[in-house]
Design a protein around this motif. Structure first.
Motif, mmCIF file in Angstrom:
data_model
loop_
_atom_site.group_PDB
_atom_site.id
_atom_site.type_symbol
_atom_site.label_atom_id
_atom_site.label_comp_id
_atom_site.label_asym_id
_atom_site.label_seq_id
_atom_site.Cartn_x
_atom_site.Cartn_y
_atom_site.Cartn_z
ATOM 1 N N LEU A 10 0.833 -1.210 0.000
ATOM 2 C CA LEU A 10 0.000 0.000 0.000
ATOM 3 C C LEU A 10 0.865 1.258 0.000
ATOM 4 O O LEU A 10 0.587 2.229 -0.720
ATOM 5 N N VAL A 19 -1.784 6.092 5.416
ATOM 6 C CA VAL A 19 -1.841 4.687 5.829
ATOM 7 C C VAL A 19 -1.757 4.622 7.352
ATOM 8 O O VAL A 19 -0.712 4.933 7.944
ATOM 9 N N VAL A 46 -6.778 3.150 5.219
ATOM 10 C CA VAL A 46 -6.160 4.065 4.256
ATOM 11 C C VAL A 46 -7.114 5.219 3.981
ATOM 12 O O VAL A 46 -8.331 5.058 3.964
ATOM 13 N N GLN A 53 -4.974 6.974 -6.222
ATOM 14 C CA GLN A 53 -4.656 6.293 -4.973
ATOM 15 C C GLN A 53 -5.691 5.220 -4.643
ATOM 16 O O GLN A 53 -5.346 4.130 -4.160
ATOM 17 N N VAL A 57 -5.070 1.106 -4.257
ATOM 18 C CA VAL A 57 -5.572 0.282 -3.151
ATOM 19 C C VAL A 57 -6.297 -0.943 -3.692
ATOM 20 O O VAL A 57 -6.081 -2.071 -3.230
ATOM 21 N N THR A 60 -3.972 -3.465 -5.350
ATOM 22 C CA THR A 60 -3.242 -4.190 -4.308
ATOM 23 C C THR A 60 -4.131 -5.232 -3.645
ATOM 24 O O THR A 60 -3.718 -6.385 -3.426
ATOM 25 N N VAL A 68 -11.817 -5.328 1.174
ATOM 26 C CA VAL A 68 -11.807 -3.868 1.296
ATOM 27 C C VAL A 68 -13.195 -3.412 1.741
ATOM 28 O O VAL A 68 -14.202 -3.778 1.136
ATOM 29 N N VAL A 88 -8.751 -4.083 4.542
ATOM 30 C CA VAL A 88 -8.344 -2.697 4.341
ATOM 31 C C VAL A 88 -9.600 -1.847 4.479
ATOM 32 O O VAL A 88 -10.550 -2.016 3.710
ATOM 33 N N LEU A 90 -11.164 1.448 3.661
ATOM 34 C CA LEU A 90 -10.907 2.504 2.684
ATOM 35 C C LEU A 90 -11.795 3.691 3.031
ATOM 36 O O LEU A 90 -12.961 3.753 2.640
#
Length: 457
Positions: A10, A19, A46, A53, A57, A60, A68, A88, A90
């Protein structure tokens, strides 16, 4: 896949400040306002600022097969933004630019982190208005509103979020950027993918830009308050108002329990002797005349008192009381389970009577506030989450209310979404064929199942 490897990947496309890895910080992103719903522990949070960006994410996450969970301001009430274990999170709150306001085409182009109230104030300066106004409008974001297809107090006249989203830019699960819809007043090219994403709760893609329709700014509205000796009489008044061809900008109901809770919280002096308080508003050129006509209908339905506001300040005070309803009910016991059942207007009285029976059956305090003009009710179960028996009764009463809503020809959610809270009930409402088709759509957009897993179905 180790957590450190995920974070390194990330950081390859995100600035360090975007992050968040400190567990004491990331845990605060674990859930939305439905704190009693199950939530996992995120691996990392994140906070991107650009579309690129967000794409990084998602690329990844796809590469590493990591879930996510997209989030806005986390004001949701169904657990739709609750974290999954090792996901993650977001958070899109840093993407908060109003990119464009066009008074000729009557559109605004915004990023998902723009706060609803901030957009309203910005377009008001151009003589325009963005109508969808959830009760949390001072905090909630446009991206979250789109994700849940949010409504609000003025929907009876102006409609819900879905009717104002003309086009979207969406980052898909694999990081590709999809543009849907248009910025023109009309357009019917192809399938309406824009509407597909509205209300999808972040399960199909990440909204990174929205083209929103605007309306001319209406005149200041005036509000009328009508007291009733029964919820049924108040609901009869609602039916008379709508059948009479009136177009109130707001038609809201608060039951006795809600009125008393608001008084206890804010000392607003609302009439506690009433069984139901109906608020009607008009933003027409002659609101006083419209209020007089509606007041007469309320009296015909059995209103014990009808009080039109004298000015906008008094009107705003009444609206503030309604906006405080959910916070006030939460203060009763510390935790609330907020239902979102929407029924045909003609069955509104049946629903309120049923909720009262259910409250008595389970020995619980259940207050009801409602967008009565839409038939969209918010029965709110107040309970002590630390008491296992009370928490069980709260959940059972909540389920009975949803079952009642379906029996009355309604839906399990009018504007809050499904999230975690209503997954099993979504399946009951859709039926097996409907559920199969919805899952097929999910599979098409998110074949790895990494986008907001565990929500909807």
């Amino acid at each position: 896949m180790s957590r450190s490897h995920l974070i390194d990947r990330l950081l390859a496309g995100l600035p360090a400040e975007a992050v968040l890895t400190d567990p004491d910080v990331t845990v605060s992103y674990a859930h939305d306002m439905a704190s009693f719903c199950p939530a996992g522990t995120p691996a990392v949070v994140v906070l991107p600022r650009t579309v690129e960006q967000v794409q990084h994410v998602m690329r990844t996450a796809t590469e590493l097969r990591v879930p996510v969970v997209p989030q806005g301001a986390r004001t949701g009430l169904s657990g739709g933004a609750n974290a999954a274990d090792d996901c993650v999170v977001l958070s899109l709150t840093k993407m908060d630019r109003i990119i464009e306001i066009d008074p000729v085409d009557r559109i605004a182009v915004v990023e998902p982190g723009v706060v609803n109230a901030a957009l309203t104030r910005a377009v008001n300066e151009h003589g325009l208005h963005y109508p969808p106004d959830p009760s949390s409008w001072e905090m909630c974001t446009i991206g979250g509103n789109i994700g849940t297809a949010a409504g609000g107090l003025c929907c009876v006249k102006y409609g819900v979020t879905a009717e104002y989203v003309l086009g979207l830019d969406v980052v898909l699960a694999d990081g590709r950027l999809l543009s849907t819809g248009r910025r023109t007043a009309k357009g019917v090219a192809g399938y309406d993918l824009t509407r597909l994403f509205v209300g999808s709760e972040g399960s199909l893609g990440i909204v990174v830009r929205a083209v929103l329709a605007l309306k001319p700014r209406p005149p200041r509205q005036l509000v009328l308050a009508a007291e009733f000796a029964s919820a049924g009489a108040a609901c009869d008044a609602v039916c008379r108002i709508m059948a009479g061809g009136h177009a109130p900008s707001l038609l809201e109901l608060m039951d006795r329990t809600t009125v008393r809770a608001v008084n206890d919280l804010a000392h607003m002096g609302l009439p506690e002797s009433t069984e139901a308080l109906l608020l009607a508003a008009f933003d027409t050129p002659d609101p006083a005349a419209d209020l007089a006509a509606v007041g007469a209908l309320c009296e015909a339905a059995g209103a014990t008192q009808v009080v039109p506001a004298d000015d906008t300040a008094e009107s705003e005070l009444l609206l503030q009381a309604r906006r405080l309803s959910l916070n006030a009910l939460e203060a009763v016991k510390g935790t609330t389970m907020i239902d979102d059942v929407c029924v045909p207007r003609t069955r509104l009285g049946d629903l309120l009577d049923g909720v009262e029976r259910i409250a008595g059956k389970y020995g619980l305090t259940i207050g009801v506030c409602a967008h009565a003009g839409d038939g969209n009710t918010h029965p709110t179960v107040c309970f002590d989450a630390a008491d296992p028996d009370e928490a069980r009764r709260a959940r059972e009463s909540f389920d009975e209310i949803m079952a009642l809503g379906l029996e009355l020809g309604g839906t399990i959610t009018g504007e809050h979404g499904v999230g975690v809270l209503k997954k099993e009930w979504l399946a009951r409402e859709l039926g097996p064929v409907g559920l199969e088709m919805q899952r097929a759509v999910k599979q098409l957009f998110d074949p790895l199942g990494i986008l907001n897993p565990g929500k909807l179905f």
